[in-house]
Design a protein around this motif. Sequence first.
Motif, PDB file in Angstrom:
ATOM      1  N   ARG A 192       0.833  -1.199   0.000  1.00 20.36           N
ATOM      2  CA  ARG A 192       0.000   0.000   0.000  1.00 20.36           C
ATOM      3  C   ARG A 192       0.865   1.245   0.000  1.00 20.36           C
ATOM      4  O   ARG A 192       1.850   1.320   0.726  1.00 20.36           O
ATOM      5  CB  ARG A 192      -0.924   0.009   1.223  1.00 20.36           C
ATOM      6  CG  ARG A 192      -1.982  -1.070   1.187  1.00 20.36           C
ATOM      7  CD  ARG A 192      -2.766  -1.165   2.482  1.00 20.36           C
ATOM      8  NE  ARG A 192      -3.762  -2.241   2.409  1.00 20.36           N
ATOM      9  CZ  ARG A 192      -4.341  -2.779   3.470  1.00 20.36           C
ATOM     10  NH1 ARG A 192      -4.043  -2.328   4.694  1.00 20.36           N
ATOM     11  NH2 ARG A 192      -5.217  -3.749   3.321  1.00 20.36           N
ATOM     12  N   TYR A 193       0.474   2.209  -0.831  1.00 23.11           N
ATOM     13  CA  TYR A 193       1.118   3.512  -0.881  1.00 23.11           C
ATOM     14  C   TYR A 193       0.071   4.601  -0.612  1.00 23.11           C
ATOM     15  O   TYR A 193      -1.106   4.423  -0.971  1.00 23.11           O
ATOM     16  CB  TYR A 193       1.728   3.779  -2.258  1.00 23.11           C
ATOM     17  CG  TYR A 193       3.016   3.067  -2.578  1.00 23.11           C
ATOM     18  CD1 TYR A 193       3.750   2.397  -1.612  1.00 23.11           C
ATOM     19  CD2 TYR A 193       3.505   3.084  -3.884  1.00 23.11           C
ATOM     20  CE1 TYR A 193       4.940   1.757  -1.935  1.00 23.11           C
ATOM     21  CE2 TYR A 193       4.697   2.444  -4.210  1.00 23.11           C
ATOM     22  CZ  TYR A 193       5.399   1.780  -3.230  1.00 23.11           C
ATOM     23  OH  TYR A 193       6.581   1.148  -3.547  1.00 23.11           O
ATOM     24  N   PRO A 194       0.486   5.734  -0.065  1.00 21.10           N
ATOM     25  CA  PRO A 194      -0.428   6.885   0.024  1.00 21.10           C
ATOM     26  C   PRO A 194      -0.528   7.547  -1.342  1.00 21.10           C
ATOM     27  O   PRO A 194       0.263   8.420  -1.690  1.00 21.10           O
ATOM     28  CB  PRO A 194       0.254   7.781   1.062  1.00 21.10           C
ATOM     29  CG  PRO A 194       1.712   7.448   0.956  1.00 21.10           C
ATOM     30  CD  PRO A 194       1.786   5.998   0.582  1.00 21.10           C
ATOM     31  N   LEU A 195      -1.500   7.147  -2.114  1.00 22.19           N
ATOM     32  CA  LEU A 195      -1.563   7.505  -3.533  1.00 22.19           C
ATOM     33  C   LEU A 195      -1.561   9.008  -3.756  1.00 22.19           C
ATOM     34  O   LEU A 195      -0.799   9.525  -4.574  1.00 22.19           O
ATOM     35  CB  LEU A 195      -2.808   6.887  -4.177  1.00 22.19           C
ATOM     36  CG  LEU A 195      -2.962   5.363  -4.079  1.00 22.19           C
ATOM     37  CD1 LEU A 195      -4.228   4.925  -4.812  1.00 22.19           C
ATOM     38  CD2 LEU A 195      -1.741   4.643  -4.639  1.00 22.19           C
ATOM     39  N   ALA A 196      -2.439   9.727  -3.068  1.00 26.55           N
ATOM     40  CA  ALA A 196      -2.551  11.169  -3.281  1.00 26.55           C
ATOM     41  C   ALA A 196      -1.287  11.894  -2.836  1.00 26.55           C
ATOM     42  O   ALA A 196      -0.819  12.821  -3.500  1.00 26.55           O
ATOM     43  CB  ALA A 196      -3.767  11.710  -2.542  1.00 26.55           C
ATOM     44  N   GLN A 197      -0.735  11.482  -1.721  1.00 25.94           N
ATOM     45  CA  GLN A 197       0.475  12.130  -1.209  1.00 25.94           C
ATOM     46  C   GLN A 197       1.631  12.021  -2.193  1.00 25.94           C
ATOM     47  O   GLN A 197       2.420  12.958  -2.352  1.00 25.94           O
ATOM     48  CB  GLN A 197       0.862  11.494   0.126  1.00 25.94           C
ATOM     49  CG  GLN A 197       2.137  12.050   0.752  1.00 25.94           C
ATOM     50  CD  GLN A 197       2.487  11.340   2.047  1.00 25.94           C
ATOM     51  OE1 GLN A 197       1.606  10.902   2.782  1.00 25.94           O
ATOM     52  NE2 GLN A 197       3.768  11.209   2.325  1.00 25.94           N
ATOM     53  N   LEU A 198       1.719  10.888  -2.875  1.00 24.70           N
ATOM     54  CA  LEU A 198       2.809  10.663  -3.830  1.00 24.70           C
ATOM     55  C   LEU A 198       2.494  11.175  -5.227  1.00 24.70           C
ATOM     56  O   LEU A 198       3.373  11.194  -6.088  1.00 24.70           O
ATOM     57  CB  LEU A 198       3.146   9.169  -3.886  1.00 24.70           C
ATOM     58  CG  LEU A 198       3.709   8.559  -2.606  1.00 24.70           C
ATOM     59  CD1 LEU A 198       3.868   7.053  -2.761  1.00 24.70           C
ATOM     60  CD2 LEU A 198       5.048   9.205  -2.240  1.00 24.70           C
ATOM     61  N   GLY A 199       1.256  11.577  -5.482  1.00 26.87           N
ATOM     62  CA  GLY A 199       0.885  12.050  -6.812  1.00 26.87           C
ATOM     63  C   GLY A 199       0.849  10.949  -7.847  1.00 26.87           C
ATOM     64  O   GLY A 199       1.168  11.176  -9.017  1.00 26.87           O
ATOM     65  N   LEU A 200       0.445   9.751  -7.438  1.00 21.08           N
ATOM     66  CA  LEU A 200       0.405   8.611  -8.355  1.00 21.08           C
ATOM     67  C   LEU A 200      -0.837   8.669  -9.245  1.00 21.08           C
ATOM     68  O   LEU A 200      -1.849   9.257  -8.904  1.00 21.08           O
ATOM     69  CB  LEU A 200       0.420   7.309  -7.574  1.00 21.08           C
ATOM     70  CG  LEU A 200       1.615   7.089  -6.637  1.00 21.08           C
ATOM     71  CD1 LEU A 200       1.575   5.687  -6.037  1.00 21.08           C
ATOM     72  CD2 LEU A 200       2.932   7.311  -7.372  1.00 21.08           C
ATOM     73  N   CYS A 201      -0.745   7.987 -10.378  1.00 15.77           N
ATOM     74  CA  CYS A 201      -1.803   8.049 -11.381  1.00 15.77           C
ATOM     75  C   CYS A 201      -3.155   7.647 -10.811  1.00 15.77           C
ATOM     76  O   CYS A 201      -4.174   8.284 -11.099  1.00 15.77           O
ATOM     77  CB  CYS A 201      -1.429   7.160 -12.565  1.00 15.77           C
ATOM     78  SG  CYS A 201      -2.587   7.205 -13.941  1.00 15.77           S
ATOM     79  N   THR A 202      -3.200   6.607  -9.985  1.00 18.72           N
ATOM     80  CA  THR A 202      -4.473   6.121  -9.471  1.00 18.72           C
ATOM     81  C   THR A 202      -5.074   7.029  -8.409  1.00 18.72           C
ATOM     82  O   THR A 202      -6.161   6.747  -7.899  1.00 18.72           O
ATOM     83  CB  THR A 202      -4.330   4.697  -8.907  1.00 18.72           C
ATOM     84  OG1 THR A 202      -3.124   4.603  -8.135  1.00 18.72           O
ATOM     85  CG2 THR A 202      -4.290   3.680 -10.027  1.00 18.72           C
ATOM     86  N   SER A 203      -4.399   8.125  -8.081  1.00 20.91           N
ATOM     87  CA  SER A 203      -4.969   9.075  -7.120  1.00 20.91           C
ATOM     88  C   SER A 203      -5.858  10.122  -7.783  1.00 20.91           C
ATOM     89  O   SER A 203      -6.504  10.911  -7.091  1.00 20.91           O
ATOM     90  CB  SER A 203      -3.851   9.798  -6.359  1.00 20.91           C
ATOM     91  OG  SER A 203      -3.174  10.727  -7.194  1.00 20.91           O
ATOM     92  N   MET A 204      -5.926  10.145  -9.111  1.00 21.02           N
ATOM     93  CA  MET A 204      -6.607  11.268  -9.774  1.00 21.02           C
ATOM     94  C   MET A 204      -8.113  11.097  -9.877  1.00 21.02           C
ATOM     95  O   MET A 204      -8.803  11.997 -10.362  1.00 21.02           O
ATOM     96  CB  MET A 204      -6.008  11.510 -11.162  1.00 21.02           C
ATOM     97  CG  MET A 204      -6.299  10.438 -12.164  1.00 21.02           C
ATOM     98  SD  MET A 204      -5.697  10.900 -13.798  1.00 21.02           S
ATOM     99  CE  MET A 204      -5.833   9.324 -14.641  1.00 21.02           C
ATOM    100  N   THR A 205      -8.644   9.942  -9.455  1.00 21.03           N
ATOM    101  CA  THR A 205     -10.091   9.771  -9.443  1.00 21.03           C
ATOM    102  C   THR A 205     -10.543   9.380  -8.043  1.00 21.03           C
ATOM    103  O   THR A 205      -9.737   8.986  -7.196  1.00 21.03           O
ATOM    104  CB  THR A 205     -10.559   8.673 -10.421  1.00 21.03           C
ATOM    105  OG1 THR A 205     -10.360   7.384  -9.812  1.00 21.03           O
ATOM    106  CG2 THR A 205      -9.817   8.741 -11.737  1.00 21.03           C
ATOM    107  N   ASN A 206     -11.846   9.444  -7.832  1.00 21.33           N
ATOM    108  CA  ASN A 206     -12.443   8.958  -6.590  1.00 21.33           C
ATOM    109  C   ASN A 206     -13.077   7.595  -6.792  1.00 21.33           C
ATOM    110  O   ASN A 206     -14.024   7.223  -6.067  1.00 21.33           O
ATOM    111  CB  ASN A 206     -13.491   9.957  -6.085  1.00 21.33           C
ATOM    112  CG  ASN A 206     -12.860  11.236  -5.574  1.00 21.33           C
ATOM    113  OD1 ASN A 206     -11.838  11.194  -4.885  1.00 21.33           O
ATOM    114  ND2 ASN A 206     -13.467  12.366  -5.908  1.00 21.33           N
ATOM    115  N   ALA A 207     -12.567   6.851  -7.760  1.00 22.43           N
ATOM    116  CA  ALA A 207     -13.121   5.528  -8.045  1.00 22.43           C
ATOM    117  C   ALA A 207     -13.107   4.664  -6.782  1.00 22.43           C
ATOM    118  O   ALA A 207     -12.157   4.698  -5.997  1.00 22.43           O
ATOM    119  CB  ALA A 207     -12.320   4.852  -9.150  1.00 22.43           C
TER     120      ALA A 207
END
Length: 306
Positions: free
Chosen positions: A253-268
Amino acid sequence: MNTVPATYPIGAPGKPWGAEERAEWLLQQTRQRSYESDVLSALERLRSRFDVQEYGRLEYGPDVYPLMAVRSRDWRADRPVVLVTGGVHGYETSGVHGALQFVERHTAGYADRVNLLVAPCVSPWAYERIHRWNAHAVDPNRSFRDGGQAGESLALMQLVASIDEPILLHIDLHETTDTDETEFRPALAARDGKPFEPGTIPDGFYLVDDTERPQPEFQQALIKAVEKVTHIAPADEKGEILGSPAADLGVIRYPLAQLGLCTSMTNARYRTTTEVYPDSDRATPEQCNAAQVTAVCAAIEYALST
């Protein structure tokens, strides 16, 4: 695995790169394959069945790259959206070809259940040069945030933001390669003026979930499907995969939004990043592509069943 150099050949240890070092790095990057032949030609073949749209253009010196996405032709407001992205890191080959293979061969069963949006090669300049970064030595997969520096990421974020229908699933197709350890992580340390700390590349497929909004049952459904195609990366003696604690078999697990990862750009509701290991002597390129496709299909089936 190749030997990691004691110091990276560009820049001075402990000093972040400036314009001169970035220019020196750029001069060393050479085109090794063709985005037009490998990706654009494949997309042309899909135009009879899908809407193929240009959602942006990249201009790097004399090179101009249209950014392309595939959409369901029968797009309907009462259907959820499934977003598939590949090639955010251009050198991760099965992410690109797995996304294309999914669209070419495996979409018929979902045509009347979801709206499909597939961006198979988010970073075409890097795809051609088999690199992680874009031409400015910026990692697109750390740039999916406000103020992000990668044009590749900004264009994709704008495309996704234009969608009115709810996004149910986002699966981002990646690889972890031996060159992460021999080239890309040493280059990152040199670019940022930090010491390089050697690590170990996991042998096998794994997934990256979100620390803030984990979906363990969803991730395991994908692992169970993919292990029929290729082997799953085991945790090391510390219980870690690539330096992160294994949350479950083949999952970190990674903190997606904190790292600016691609999967952080939606609220899916369902989000995951696949990581295929193409350098294993237990996996062929065909298996790597198949692992990506299998993960996409399993993700859609799970998301639609809940």
